[in-house]
Design a protein around this motif. Structure first.
Motif, PDB file in Angstrom:
ATOM      1  N   GLY A 200      47.978  21.753  74.097  1.00 56.89           N
ATOM      2  CA  GLY A 200      47.201  20.974  75.050  1.00 56.89           C
ATOM      3  C   GLY A 200      48.042  19.879  75.695  1.00 56.89           C
ATOM      4  O   GLY A 200      47.929  19.624  76.904  1.00 56.89           O
TER       5      GLY A 200
ATOM      6  N   ARG B 172      41.322  15.879  74.109  1.00 60.17           N
ATOM      7  CA  ARG B 172      40.531  14.643  74.091  1.00 60.17           C
ATOM      8  C   ARG B 172      41.241  13.539  73.302  1.00 60.17           C
ATOM      9  O   ARG B 172      40.843  12.378  73.378  1.00 60.17           O
ATOM     10  CB  ARG B 172      39.142  14.910  73.500  1.00 60.17           C
ATOM     11  CG  ARG B 172      38.251  15.778  74.390  1.00 60.17           C
ATOM     12  CD  ARG B 172      36.899  16.026  73.752  1.00 60.17           C
ATOM     13  NE  ARG B 172      36.016  16.777  74.638  1.00 60.17           N
ATOM     14  CZ  ARG B 172      35.238  16.241  75.565  1.00 60.17           C
ATOM     15  NH1 ARG B 172      35.232  14.909  75.714  1.00 60.17           N
ATOM     16  NH2 ARG B 172      34.477  16.970  76.348  1.00 60.17           N
TER      17      ARG B 172
ATOM     18  N   GLY C 154      39.847  27.379  74.346  1.00 61.87           N
ATOM     19  CA  GLY C 154      38.675  26.592  73.983  1.00 61.87           C
ATOM     20  C   GLY C 154      39.025  25.447  73.057  1.00 61.87           C
ATOM     21  O   GLY C 154      38.546  24.313  73.225  1.00 61.87           O
TER      22      GLY C 154
ATOM     23  N   THR D 167      40.611  22.561  74.808  1.00 64.66           N
ATOM     24  CA  THR D 167      39.641  21.675  75.443  1.00 64.66           C
ATOM     25  C   THR D 167      39.263  20.540  74.508  1.00 64.66           C
ATOM     26  O   THR D 167      39.064  19.394  74.935  1.00 64.66           O
ATOM     27  CB  THR D 167      38.382  22.459  75.855  1.00 64.66           C
ATOM     28  OG1 THR D 167      38.756  23.569  76.675  1.00 64.66           O
ATOM     29  CG2 THR D 167      37.415  21.574  76.625  1.00 64.66           C
TER      30      THR D 167
ATOM     31  N   HIS E 268      37.193  12.980  78.789  1.00 71.80           N
ATOM     32  CA  HIS E 268      36.445  13.954  79.587  1.00 71.80           C
ATOM     33  C   HIS E 268      37.312  14.524  80.707  1.00 71.80           C
ATOM     34  O   HIS E 268      37.274  15.736  80.970  1.00 71.80           O
ATOM     35  CB  HIS E 268      35.206  13.292  80.185  1.00 71.80           C
ATOM     36  CG  HIS E 268      34.433  14.190  81.109  1.00 71.80           C
ATOM     37  ND1 HIS E 268      33.689  15.257  80.662  1.00 71.80           N
ATOM     38  CD2 HIS E 268      34.321  14.183  82.477  1.00 71.80           C
ATOM     39  CE1 HIS E 268      33.139  15.871  81.700  1.00 71.80           C
ATOM     40  NE2 HIS E 268      33.498  15.241  82.803  1.00 71.80           N
TER      41      HIS E 268
ATOM     42  N   ALA F 164      39.754  17.009  79.189  1.00 74.48           N
ATOM     43  CA  ALA F 164      39.083  18.255  78.808  1.00 74.48           C
ATOM     44  C   ALA F 164      38.734  19.085  80.038  1.00 74.48           C
ATOM     45  O   ALA F 164      38.880  20.316  80.035  1.00 74.48           O
ATOM     46  CB  ALA F 164      37.828  17.943  78.003  1.00 74.48           C
ATOM     47  N   THR F 165      38.290  18.393  81.098  1.00 72.37           N
ATOM     48  CA  THR F 165      37.945  19.102  82.328  1.00 72.37           C
ATOM     49  C   THR F 165      39.159  19.808  82.917  1.00 72.37           C
ATOM     50  O   THR F 165      39.045  20.898  83.481  1.00 72.37           O
ATOM     51  CB  THR F 165      37.361  18.120  83.350  1.00 72.37           C
ATOM     52  OG1 THR F 165      36.173  17.522  82.812  1.00 72.37           O
ATOM     53  CG2 THR F 165      37.009  18.833  84.652  1.00 72.37           C
ATOM     54  N   SER F 166      40.336  19.187  82.771  1.00 71.45           N
ATOM     55  CA  SER F 166      41.545  19.780  83.353  1.00 71.45           C
ATOM     56  C   SER F 166      41.867  21.138  82.732  1.00 71.45           C
ATOM     57  O   SER F 166      42.469  21.999  83.383  1.00 71.45           O
ATOM     58  CB  SER F 166      42.740  18.834  83.165  1.00 71.45           C
ATOM     59  OG  SER F 166      43.184  18.830  81.816  1.00 71.45           O
ATOM     60  N   VAL F 167      41.472  21.349  81.475  1.00 69.96           N
ATOM     61  CA  VAL F 167      41.777  22.610  80.810  1.00 69.96           C
ATOM     62  C   VAL F 167      40.988  23.757  81.426  1.00 69.96           C
ATOM     63  O   VAL F 167      41.375  24.923  81.317  1.00 69.96           O
ATOM     64  CB  VAL F 167      41.504  22.506  79.290  1.00 69.96           C
ATOM     65  CG1 VAL F 167      41.822  23.816  78.580  1.00 69.96           C
ATOM     66  CG2 VAL F 167      42.339  21.387  78.687  1.00 69.96           C
ATOM     67  N   THR F 168      39.891  23.449  82.105  1.00 76.54           N
ATOM     68  CA  THR F 168      39.120  24.519  82.742  1.00 76.54           C
ATOM     69  C   THR F 168      39.937  25.225  83.815  1.00 76.54           C
ATOM     70  O   THR F 168      39.589  26.331  84.227  1.00 76.54           O
ATOM     71  CB  THR F 168      37.823  23.962  83.370  1.00 76.54           C
ATOM     72  OG1 THR F 168      38.150  22.959  84.343  1.00 76.54           O
ATOM     73  CG2 THR F 168      36.937  23.337  82.306  1.00 76.54           C
TER      74      THR F 168
ATOM     75  N   TRP G 147      41.108  28.913  82.576  1.00 77.24           N
ATOM     76  CA  TRP G 147      40.297  30.093  82.307  1.00 77.24           C
ATOM     77  C   TRP G 147      40.523  31.211  83.325  1.00 77.24           C
ATOM     78  O   TRP G 147      40.791  32.354  82.953  1.00 77.24           O
ATOM     79  CB  TRP G 147      38.813  29.716  82.286  1.00 77.24           C
ATOM     80  CG  TRP G 147      38.436  28.832  81.149  1.00 77.24           C
ATOM     81  CD1 TRP G 147      38.198  27.486  81.191  1.00 77.24           C
ATOM     82  CD2 TRP G 147      38.265  29.193  79.772  1.00 77.24           C
ATOM     83  NE1 TRP G 147      37.896  26.997  79.946  1.00 77.24           N
ATOM     84  CE2 TRP G 147      37.921  28.021  79.056  1.00 77.24           C
ATOM     85  CE3 TRP G 147      38.367  30.399  79.077  1.00 77.24           C
ATOM     86  CZ2 TRP G 147      37.690  28.029  77.685  1.00 77.24           C
ATOM     87  CZ3 TRP G 147      38.120  30.400  77.708  1.00 77.24           C
ATOM     88  CH2 TRP G 147      37.791  29.230  77.034  1.00 77.24           C
TER      89      TRP G 147
END
Length: 275
Positions: free
Chosen positions: A161, A233, A226, A229, A178, A181-185, A188
């Protein structure tokens, strides 16, 4: 003098470099995984051939030898994943295609090894399932091992990460948990697109073998993202940017490397590469 703050780039600009770097890393990892099988087979004196997503040594007659040869692939994958992770930690943290590739090489190596333990109870033709069958490991214990391997994926997701956050453009907000974590989306969709880029290298191969090979990394790979994500954090310090321009670009050598790997799979591995 007033200057305008940098504007964040659209996540869609990341799809091509992320998907291509994943495909390059995954094709590299798959070959090295099968190569580790072949090295173990040759160590016992068995003739072997490396194909598309498979290593074949039909003359193996000893269950003990078969177990060692089967285990050599996942063990080699984990070792290579840790090697690439170690190389990254000793290099300059920066944005760019090279670091995206290093991130995926570490991720695919670790998933290629630990992931096989995760799917041990359900992927019966898999390397770890073969070892479990030969050693007589009961299904209940296999499930325990699979669950423990999921925990291992959670912990390896932490450094991966951080590697991902290091590759983000300077304008990407990562100050809060947050936002990180959003950046990991972003991962996908290109992760799935990267699987599509693997298909040309599988042309002419055994469909069932290719299917099992992809399933063996797809499920654990999705689980790892996952876990990333959750891992991102944790507190994070952005490295100083060492590159100008957009990190969401693919250098010419990236396309050439991908094309060379596909050609290698089709011209060398499809007919079988004796080792």
């Amino acid at each position: 003098m007033l200057t305008s703050p940098p504007t964040a780039e659209s996540p869609r600009r990341a799809w091509v470099p992320l998907a291509l770097s994943y495909a390059v890393a995954q094709l590299t990892e798959v070959f090295l995984h099968e190569f580790c099988h072949a090295v173990a087979a040759r160590a016992y004196g068995y003739p072997t051939t490396i194909g598309q997503f498979v290593e074949d040594n039909p003359s193996t007659s000893s269950p003990a030898h078969e177990a060692v040869i089967a285990a050599a692939g996942p063990v080699g994958s984990v070792a290579l994943g840790l090697l690439f992770l170690s190389i990254y930690r000793r290099s300059i943290r920066r944005q760019g295609f090279g670091n995206l590739l290093m991130m995926w090489l570490a991720m695919t190596g670790l998933v290629g090894g630990i992931g096989y333990l995760v799917v041990m109870p359900i992927l019966t033709p898999g390397d770890t399932a073969v070892v479990a069958r030969i050693l007589g490991i009961p299904m209940a214990l296999q499930i325990v091992i699979a669950a423990g391997s999921m925990v291992a994926l959670y912990f390896v997701a932490r450094p991966l990460g951080t590697m991902w956050l290091d590759t983000l453009p300077p304008a990407t907000p990562v100050a809060s948990p947050h936002e990180r974590a959003t950046s990991v989306t972003r991962l996908w969709i290109p992760f799935l697109l990267g699987f599509v880029l693997l298909l040309p290298a599988a042309i002419g191969g055994d469909p069932l073998i290719v299917f099992y090979g992809l399933i063996g990394v797809w499920g654990p790979g999705m689980a790892l993202i996952g876990f990333m994500t959750l891992g991102v954090r944790r507190p994070y310090e952005r490295p100083a940017s060492t590159e100008s321009g957009s990190p969401w670009r693919v250098p010419i050598w990236g396309y050439v490397l991908y094309a060379a790997l596909v050609a290698f799979y089709l011209l060398a591995l499809r007919p079988g590469l004796p080792f």
